[in-house]
Each structure stands twice: as C-alpha cells, then as structure tokens.
Motif scaffolding. Structure first.
Motif, PDB file in Angstrom:
ATOM      1  N   UNK A 122      48.442 -19.197 -29.898  1.00 40.12           N
ATOM      2  CA  UNK A 122      49.540 -18.601 -29.134  1.00 40.12           C
ATOM      3  C   UNK A 122      49.655 -17.106 -29.416  1.00 40.12           C
TER       4      UNK A 122
ATOM      5  N   UNK B 283      51.759 -15.108 -26.754  1.00 40.65           N
ATOM      6  CA  UNK B 283      52.928 -15.935 -26.475  1.00 40.65           C
ATOM      7  C   UNK B 283      53.936 -15.907 -27.617  1.00 40.65           C
TER       8      UNK B 283
ATOM      9  N   UNK C  32      45.010 -19.972 -20.856  1.00 39.33           N
ATOM     10  CA  UNK C  32      45.236 -20.897 -21.965  1.00 39.33           C
ATOM     11  C   UNK C  32      45.435 -22.311 -21.422  1.00 39.33           C
TER      12      UNK C  32
ATOM     13  N   UNK D 222      47.108 -25.568 -22.510  1.00 42.98           N
ATOM     14  CA  UNK D 222      48.014 -26.052 -23.558  1.00 42.98           C
ATOM     15  C   UNK D 222      47.745 -27.511 -23.922  1.00 42.98           C
TER      16      UNK D 222
ATOM     17  N   UNK E 219      51.068 -30.962 -20.714  1.00 42.49           N
ATOM     18  CA  UNK E 219      51.630 -30.394 -19.501  1.00 42.49           C
ATOM     19  C   UNK E 219      52.829 -31.259 -19.104  1.00 42.49           C
ATOM     20  N   UNK E 220      53.993 -30.620 -18.877  1.00 40.38           N
ATOM     21  CA  UNK E 220      55.153 -31.415 -18.468  1.00 40.38           C
ATOM     22  C   UNK E 220      54.914 -32.081 -17.114  1.00 40.38           C
TER      23      UNK E 220
ATOM     24  N   UNK F  58      46.837 -21.121 -10.769  1.00 36.91           N
ATOM     25  CA  UNK F  58      46.012 -20.188 -11.511  1.00 36.91           C
ATOM     26  C   UNK F  58      45.837 -18.852 -10.797  1.00 36.91           C
TER      27      UNK F  58
ATOM     28  N   UNK G  22      42.820 -25.238 -13.469  1.00 38.78           N
ATOM     29  CA  UNK G  22      43.830 -24.198 -13.261  1.00 38.78           C
ATOM     30  C   UNK G  22      43.484 -22.950 -14.065  1.00 38.78           C
TER      31      UNK G  22
END
Lengths: 274, 335
Positions: free
Chosen positions: A47, A52, A81, A83, A86-87, A101, A152
């Motif tokens: 991060x 971030x 990035x 992660x 993903x929610x 993206x 993405x």
C-alpha cells in the motif's frame, strides 16, 4: 531503470509500527515477490508503494520521481493494484468492472468511448474472461473473479502492477493460471510485477527476486536460492521447514514439516475434554 | 435499458426518456386530483390558458396544488438521491438519511430554529443543516479509527442516533408551548401542504446539489469498490466523499425544513431502480431523481385522496409502503 524504489520507509498505524526502515529497488520489468509471516507488514509495504498510506518516514519513488510528485490520476496510469478482496455488495458485471480500469483516463461524468471499450475487451481477452463479460462478479468462482479484477488492473495499462496474495484460496490450476498471466504480462508488455504471496514455492518458481520481511523489517532480498534457505526461513517463520531442490529447474522447494516428524508429538486428546 | 451489455449513453437516454414520461404523467395526475375530484381535461385547459376558465379552480390549481405537487417532486427526488448517495458512500444498500438519523438531526436543528424564531429562509434551513452535520459527525467519527467498522455496525450506530434524535425531538416538543405542538407534530410526520407559491423559488437551491452529485456519479461507482481501490484508480476519494456528504446533507436538510420527516423514499426508490438497471450511478442518479419525484407525488396523491375527510401526512403512506418493502429486501439479502 528503477521502476520503484523505496528508501528508509517507516510506517505506523496509530502507535503500532508496521514497517521499519525498509529499503529496496525494483528494476523495470522485474518480477518481485514479497514473502514473510503474517503481520510483518507485507500488505502495508504494498500500500505504501501504491501511495495508499502515507509513510511516517522515508520515501517511495516511481521511475526516479517521488510518488508525492504525481497526481492520483497520473499514479493510476502508471501503477495498478490488485487488492486482496473486492467488495460485492453492489455487483457490477465483469465488463463494467474491467472498464473501471479506464477511469484514470476519463473526465467527470463521462461515458466510455470505443477506445475504452476496446481496451477493456483486450484486457478481458488477456485474462480469458471475455466469455464472462455480462456475468455479475458476485456470481463468479474465486478464480474467475480474480481474473476479472486482474483484467481491471491490466485495463489501466500500467507499467507496474502490485498484487496482494492473488493466489490465496485458489486451487493449484487457478494458482498457476494467475502466475502464468503475470509472467506473460511481464514478457509481452514489459510490466513490472510486484506480488505479496504466502506460497513460497510459487514465489521460487516465478520470482526473479524475493523480498523476505520479518518483524516489520527486511530480512533478506535476493534471488530465490539465496533467500529460501532453511536457516533463514526457520528463524523468520519460527517453524521447522525442509528446503530441497525442485525438480523444475532446481529452484528451492520448501516443505513445512509436521510436528509428528520432529519428535514432539502432540498431546493425545483425552475424552470429554476440549 | 435492462440489457447491461449495451453502451451506456443510449441506455441513459432511454431510461431518462421513459422515466420522464412517467414523471410527467404523475405530475399531471397530482395536479388534476384533489378533494374536488379528478379532472384531467379542466386541469390541462387551465395549464394552457391560466387566465381563462373558472377562477376558483385556477386558484386551487396554482395556489395550492402546484406548490404541493412541486414540493412532492423535489422532496422525492432529493430523498431518493440522498439515499442513493449514502448507500454508495457507506457501501450498504440499506443506508438512508432517514434510517441513519441525518433527517432526524436536521429536524432537531429545524425545530430549534423555529422555536428560536429564525426566518423561514435561510435561518431554519441553516439550523437544520447544522443539525444534520452534527449527526453525520456522530455517526462517522467512530469510523475514522484504525480499523474501519463494518457497514452493519454503522447501520446500528445510525439506528441509535436516529432513536436519540427521536427522543430529543419529543423532548423539544414537550418543552414547547401548546400552540406550536400540533403544528410541529404534523410537520414532523411529513407534510407537503405548507409551501406557498412564493416559497417555490427556495426549492431551486437543491439544483446545484443535484448537479454536483451527477458529476460525481462515475467516481461514486469506484467508491463502491472501497476507498483504497477507488484511490488506486485515480479518484480523490476523500474529496469526492466530502463533496457528496455536504451536497447531500444540505439538500436533505432543506427538504426536511419544507416538509418534515419523510422516510423510506431514499431506500425504496434506489433499490428498485438498482434491480432494474444495475449499480452504475450514471444511470441511477438521473433515474433516482425522476423515480423519487414520481414516487412521492403518487404517495401524496394517496395521502390526499384516501381519507374522505382531510389528508394523511405523506410520511405515513411512504412508511406503510416502505417498511414492509424494507423488511422484504432485508429478508431477501439475508437468504
């Protein structure tokens, strides 16, 4: 040329220090894997590299320029990035997800044009999710979803891609597929790949160099043969590991050793007691 | 508009086109009906030639119904959009200004403003805005800690803040003088009848808020992926969040001042629209405006026409429709 360089980086969350005096350089086009026990700051390092989190001390530079000198949009055009999670509360389709993206190249309230759509299609083809374009991401399998998120990131057309445990909870076939994709991305597009992984064997098979974090510091950086030694690993991970040579190209192969093989048998379970 | 693989712009045009027709139909129906029955032809003629025809009917139309239906449209649009924004920012499909206590906070501010004798504009709305910002801070401050709270605990916190606001409102009412109580109580339950034709221009203040939110629709999509993911895609997440919170709280407090607490519009309308067109905010923002406006006009129509004598507060109608729907959606999402 250095794609990324980190010098004397120290990061804190409140009073807790998560990274202490971390320095490293990553050459353009390199495949770097960050390894280390849980809670040693791997994700924080990733991060911090992506800008971030703001470091307490030290600097991160991208192509020999401090990342604080880039705008968010500029940064997003160079670095993508992937992660850990993903929610899924608001399920977009794969295509809708991938085309996000293109965001760093678009203005406010604008709509995707043919160029953006073409970039998304190309990214989806690259990660082999084209056939899932109109499916909702929450209805995909773990491997498919990971490939959609990677698409993405690729759609951002970055020069550096950061991935946080992209193969966690995937079966071996999908693990290899994701790793192969990264290798192909680097080979065909010269993208620098930086990945956090717990899988020491995949790290050895794909990484040019490994960075071993332990106790929030850099323990060792170097090619897999130098980093994956049992003395170092046993000390950093605090468990018994067997390191031999993989039949595939002679890179180190790491096998965690069950307690029953090292004498100290676990205490037998007594009935009625948990 | 239901086929998600089509390009966005034609879908947007089709969606806004068809919703505009529905909205216009609802608006006209709202104007044409009232205690004196439903008369579309007469209303249409009056609208086209305001000076001709029956003077009493003209007065009713322009002095009473037009402000009321316009207020219903603006309030519905604002509340639906407010719900949409809060759902995106909190990444929780069950968030809404009413449920989170933002409306309650505005109401406290507004009541305090009224009791202190502030002017109808901009005094009371500013007091309401202050109240809404305070409740917002109450809900969000626990979230700024190291570990971000899950959306469930946020909703729980909101429910508590809402309950607290309810108690404060009741306290204020019990402490206030007899003549004001009836007035405040009726307003609180959602009353669209208080606006006079002179007050109509005040409503235009919400338009810049609508514009800001529409311009931020695409970044809002990215915020659904989380603050960090949005940031890594080039969005100034903090700035966008702040702009959205301010715009939303401002327009919601203005609406609360005009017509009290109307719940569930912000929940039901975005939810239904999301089921129809998917989660892209570039579609959902204009759709919520039109859909929310139409929905509240219809609820108000029911509130005005169901009782044979007088009218119901519209908040009762939206709650009667919204609460069961809310439970149904909760039950569905838990499955």
């Amino acid at each position: 040329m250095n794609a990324l360089s980190v010098s004397h980086l120290t990061c804190r969350y409140g009073k807790k220090t998560v990274l202490t005096d971390v320095s490293l350089t990553v050459t353009a086009g390199e495949f770097l894997v960050i390894i280390g026990p849980n809670g040693t700051g791997k994700t924080s390092l990733l991060k911090a590299m992506a800008g971030l989190i703001t470091p307490g001390a030290g600097t991160v530079s991208m192509f020999d320029r401090p990342i604080t000198g880039y705008s968010r949009r500029q940064l997003a055009r160079i670095l993508a990035i992937v992660p850990q999670q993903m929610p899924m509360d608001f399920p977009f389709t794969v295509e809708e997800t991938v085309i996000m993206g293109r965001s760093p190249m678009m203005g406010l309230a604008s709509f995707e044009g043919p160029v953006d759509l073409a970039a998304a299609r190309e990214a989806m083809a690259f990660t082999e999710v084209s056939h899932l374009a109109s499916q909702r991401v929450d209805q995909l399998s773990g491997g498919e979803r990971q490939r959609a998120v990677i698409a993405r990131a690729i759609c951002q057309q970055p020069r550096i891609i950061l991935l946080d445990e992209p193969t966690a909870s995937l079966d071996p076939a999908h693990q290899i597929r994701i790793m192969d994709l990264m290798e192909k991305l680097r080979r065909e597009h010269g993208v620098t790949v930086i990945m956090v992984s717990h899988d020491l064997n995949l790290a050895a098979l794909y990484g040019d160099r490994l960075l071993l974090l332990g106790n929030n510091r850099v323990e060792m950086t170097g090619p897999p043969v130098e980093v994956l030694t049992y003395e170092l690993l046993e000390r950093v991970y605090g468990c018994v590991l067997l390191v031999d040579k993989s039949p595939l190209g002679g890179v180190p192969r790491v096998t965690p050793v069950p307690s029953r093989h090292i004498g100290a048998r676990p205490a037998p379970l007594s009935a009625g007691k948990h | 508009m239901f086929i998600r693989t089509q390009p966005l712009l034609p879908r947007l045009l089709m969606l806004t086109g068809s919703l505009s027709v529905i909205f216009a139909a609802c608006f006209l129906a709202g104007l044409a009906s009232g205690s004196s029955g439903f008369n579309l032809a007469e209303t249409w003629n009056l609208l086209r030639h305001p000076t001709l025809g029956d003077q009493t009917a003209g007065t009713i139309l322009f002095e009473i119904r037009l402000p009321r239906v316009t207020l219903a449209a603006v309030a519905g649009a604002t509340l639906a959009l407010g719900g949409l924004v809060f759902q995106a920012l909190l990444r929780n499909p069950l968030a809404e200004p009413y449920i989170l206590g933002i409306s309650g906070g505005s109401a406290i501010g507004a009541i305090l403003g009224m009791l202190a004798g502030f002017s109808t504009f901009p005094g009371v709305p500013l007091a309401a805005f202050g109240g809404s910002m305070l409740t917002l801070a109450l809900i969000l401050i626990p979230m700024t800690g190291r570990a971000p709270l899950g959306s469930d605990s946020l909703l729980l916190g909101g429910v508590m803040v809402n309950a607290f606001c309810g108690a404060v409102i009741m306290l204020l009412i019990s402490l206030s003088r007899g003549s004001q109580v009836q007035h405040i109580l009726f307003w609180l339950m959602g009353d669209l009848s208080r606006l006079t034709p002179d007050g109509l221009p005040v409503l235009t203040v919400v338009l810049p808020c609508f514009l800001v939110i529409f311009l931020l629709a695409r970044p809002m999509n990215l915020l659904l992926l989380g603050q960090e993911a949005a940031t890594s895609l080039g969005v100034n997440a903090r700035g966008v969040t702040l702009a959205l919170l301010l715009a939303t709280s401002f327009m919601v407090s203005l609406v609360v001042c005009q017509c009290g607490l109307i719940g569930f519009v912000g929940l039901v309308v975005p939810h239904v629209l999301r089921l129809l067109v998917g989660p892209d905010h570039r579609l959902l923002v204009p759709a919520s405006l039109l859909g929310g406006g139409a929905f509240l006009i219809l609820c108000d129509l029911l509130a005005r026409t169901i009782p044979s004598d007088g009218d119901l507060p519209v908040g009762i109608v939206t709650a009667l429709i919204g609460a069961p729907l809310f439970l149904f959606l909760l039950w569905r999402s838990a499955r």
